[in-house]
Design a protein around this motif. Structure first.
Motif, PDB file in Angstrom:
ATOM      1  N   ASN A  27       0.791  -1.303   0.095  1.00 47.16           N
ATOM      2  CA  ASN A  27       0.078  -0.060   0.105  1.00 47.16           C
ATOM      3  C   ASN A  27       0.899   1.299  -0.035  1.00 47.16           C
ATOM      4  N   VAL A  28       1.925   1.425   0.798  1.00 42.65           N
ATOM      5  CA  VAL A  28       2.650   2.574   1.036  1.00 42.65           C
ATOM      6  C   VAL A  28       3.310   2.746  -0.212  1.00 42.65           C
ATOM      7  N   VAL A  29       4.216   1.686  -0.761  1.00 44.54           N
ATOM      8  CA  VAL A  29       4.797   1.850  -2.176  1.00 44.54           C
ATOM      9  C   VAL A  29       3.842   2.341  -3.405  1.00 44.54           C
ATOM     10  N   VAL A  30       2.848   1.603  -3.543  1.00 44.68           N
ATOM     11  CA  VAL A  30       2.083   2.010  -4.651  1.00 44.68           C
ATOM     12  C   VAL A  30       1.732   3.275  -4.396  1.00 44.68           C
ATOM     13  N   MET A  31       0.936   3.810  -3.198  1.00 41.86           N
ATOM     14  CA  MET A  31       0.394   5.246  -2.879  1.00 41.86           C
ATOM     15  C   MET A  31       1.425   6.029  -3.254  1.00 41.86           C
ATOM     16  N   LEU A  32       2.707   6.216  -2.762  1.00 37.81           N
ATOM     17  CA  LEU A  32       3.654   7.070  -3.052  1.00 37.81           C
ATOM     18  C   LEU A  32       4.107   6.907  -4.612  1.00 37.81           C
ATOM     19  N   ALA A  33       4.429   5.779  -5.184  1.00 36.74           N
ATOM     20  CA  ALA A  33       4.682   5.822  -6.544  1.00 36.74           C
ATOM     21  C   ALA A  33       3.652   6.432  -7.542  1.00 36.74           C
ATOM     22  N   SER A  48      -0.313   4.846 -13.035  1.00 34.48           N
ATOM     23  CA  SER A  48      -0.212   5.381 -11.493  1.00 34.48           C
ATOM     24  C   SER A  48      -1.802   5.372 -11.066  1.00 34.48           C
ATOM     25  N   VAL A  49      -2.619   5.768 -12.023  1.00 31.00           N
ATOM     26  CA  VAL A  49      -4.239   5.715 -11.692  1.00 31.00           C
ATOM     27  C   VAL A  49      -4.483   4.467 -11.425  1.00 31.00           C
ATOM     28  N   ALA A  50      -4.024   3.327 -12.104  1.00 33.79           N
ATOM     29  CA  ALA A  50      -4.481   1.866 -11.964  1.00 33.79           C
ATOM     30  C   ALA A  50      -4.021   1.490 -10.549  1.00 33.79           C
ATOM     31  N   GLY A  51      -2.799   1.998 -10.265  1.00 36.59           N
ATOM     32  CA  GLY A  51      -2.242   1.573  -8.908  1.00 36.59           C
ATOM     33  C   GLY A  51      -3.293   2.113  -7.861  1.00 36.59           C
ATOM     34  N   LEU A  52      -3.574   3.254  -7.980  1.00 35.69           N
ATOM     35  CA  LEU A  52      -4.043   4.023  -6.937  1.00 35.69           C
ATOM     36  C   LEU A  52      -5.722   3.731  -6.903  1.00 35.69           C
ATOM     37  N   LEU A  53      -6.146   3.286  -7.976  1.00 38.36           N
ATOM     38  CA  LEU A  53      -7.498   2.575  -8.039  1.00 38.36           C
ATOM     39  C   LEU A  53      -7.502   1.119  -7.213  1.00 38.36           C
ATOM     40  N   GLY A  54      -6.416   0.533  -7.469  1.00 38.44           N
ATOM     41  CA  GLY A  54      -6.028  -1.005  -6.736  1.00 38.44           C
ATOM     42  C   GLY A  54      -6.211  -0.572  -5.357  1.00 38.44           C
ATOM     43  N   VAL A  55      -5.236   0.485  -4.977  1.00 40.78           N
ATOM     44  CA  VAL A  55      -5.161   0.601  -3.461  1.00 40.78           C
ATOM     45  C   VAL A  55      -6.616   0.872  -2.705  1.00 40.78           C
TER      46      VAL A  55
END
Length: 310
Positions: free
Chosen positions: A113-119, A133-140
């Motif tokens: 969670n931390v890595v994906v949110m920061l990246a 980036s948007v896909a990663g944040l949606l996943g979070v």
């Protein structure tokens, strides 16, 4: 000199005060020929004047709106990443004791969670690899809902729908300068894809305000603000006067956020502080999505755009 003037002056019999027919009294479907004494036309004229004033006075800020909107959208993810890092042991205890995560899996869950949110936040702000980036944040957003057991909490659900709407606005904004995004959608042009993403983002953005309407004690002020806010939400969703209504919601939500989610006034040891802080930064993210809407406009699938066509 006098002979030139007499030559240029038309004869009285052929003189017309309206040679181009602009004052034609025939009924017209255009706005210029509307009855100026009609109350609806007066409201429309005032609305047009307000839009023009917003456009004029927002010009100095307009070049910075995309950057401001993008930063505000990811600020909730940055705050969440910081909270996980600073409350690491408390987060592990909650996941292991209340959510029954095995030792190790809870560590991995928080770390990812931390890595994906920061990246993802860095990618959104810097406009690099925006789709990933948007896909990663949606996943979070999705895995946190299930991981923390909040997926069936109505307030959490509505707020995160609005956050997702803000992420869709980011994606739509990035599609302006991109030639291709999803190879899996070969039948849609880039313009069509952007229209649908903008429509989805507009609709999702308003769910935060719906959550505000459904919660809390009813007072006269709350009823009044709810009625006006719901009208603005409908205007945003259908794309009618979308820039004006989105700007209005930015102001209303900003004022509401400062007074209702004033986490800085709560003692640091009080458990309510974290909840208020979470709501505060989530609301900022939704305000960021509305700012992007003010900057980009509602897109092709909107009443505003159809009015230009017809």
């Amino acid at each position: 000199m006098s002979s030139r003037i007499s030559i240029a002056r038309p004869q009285a019999s052929s003189y017309s005060i309206d040679p181009h027919g602009l004052s034609n009294s025939r009924p017209s479907s255009g706005y210029r020929a509307a009855n100026p004494d009609d109350p609806l036309e007066k409201i429309r004229a005032v609305g047009k004047q307000v839009e023009d004033n917003i456009e004029i006075y927002s010009q100095p800020l307009k070049p910075h709106l995309p950057a401001i909107g993008r930063f505000l959208i990811v600020v909730t993810f940055l705050e969440d990443a910081l909270r996980i890092v600073t409350q690491w042991s408390d987060q592990l205890w909650y996941l292991q004791q209340h959510r029954h995560f095995p030792w190790g899996l809870s560590h991995l869950f928080l770390f990812i969670n931390v890595v994906v949110m920061l990246a993802g936040s860095f990618g959104v702000v810097s406009k690099r690899y925006t789709e990933y980036s948007v896909a990663g944040l949606l996943g979070v957003v999705v895995i946190q809902g299930f991981g923390y057991g909040l997926i069936f909490d109505m307030n959490f659900f509505l707020r995160n729908l609005s956050v997702i709407g803000g992420l869709f606005m980011v994606f739509s904004d990035s599609m302006i300068s991109r030639k291709s995004v999803f190879a899996g959608l070969p039948t849609l042009s880039e313009t069509d894809r952007r229209k649908y993403f903008l429509l989805t983002g507009r609709v999702l953005l308003i769910f935060l305000f719906l959550g505000f309407v459904l919660q809390g004690k009813w007072t006269f002020v709350r009823i009044f603000v709810s009625i006006i806010g719901l009208a603005a939400c409908v205007m945003v969703a259908v794309g009618f006067k979308a820039k004006w209504s989105a700007a209005f919601l930015v102001v209303v939500l900003s004022i509401f956020n400062v007074f209702a989610n004033n986490w800085w006034s709560v003692h640091s040891a009080h458990p309510q502080r974290d909840f208020l802080k979470y709501d505060f930064f989530q609301t900022l993210s939704i305000v960021g999505g509305l700012i992007l809407l003010v900057n980009m406009g509602p897109g092709g699938l909107s009443v505003d755009e159809k009015k230009k066509t017809f």
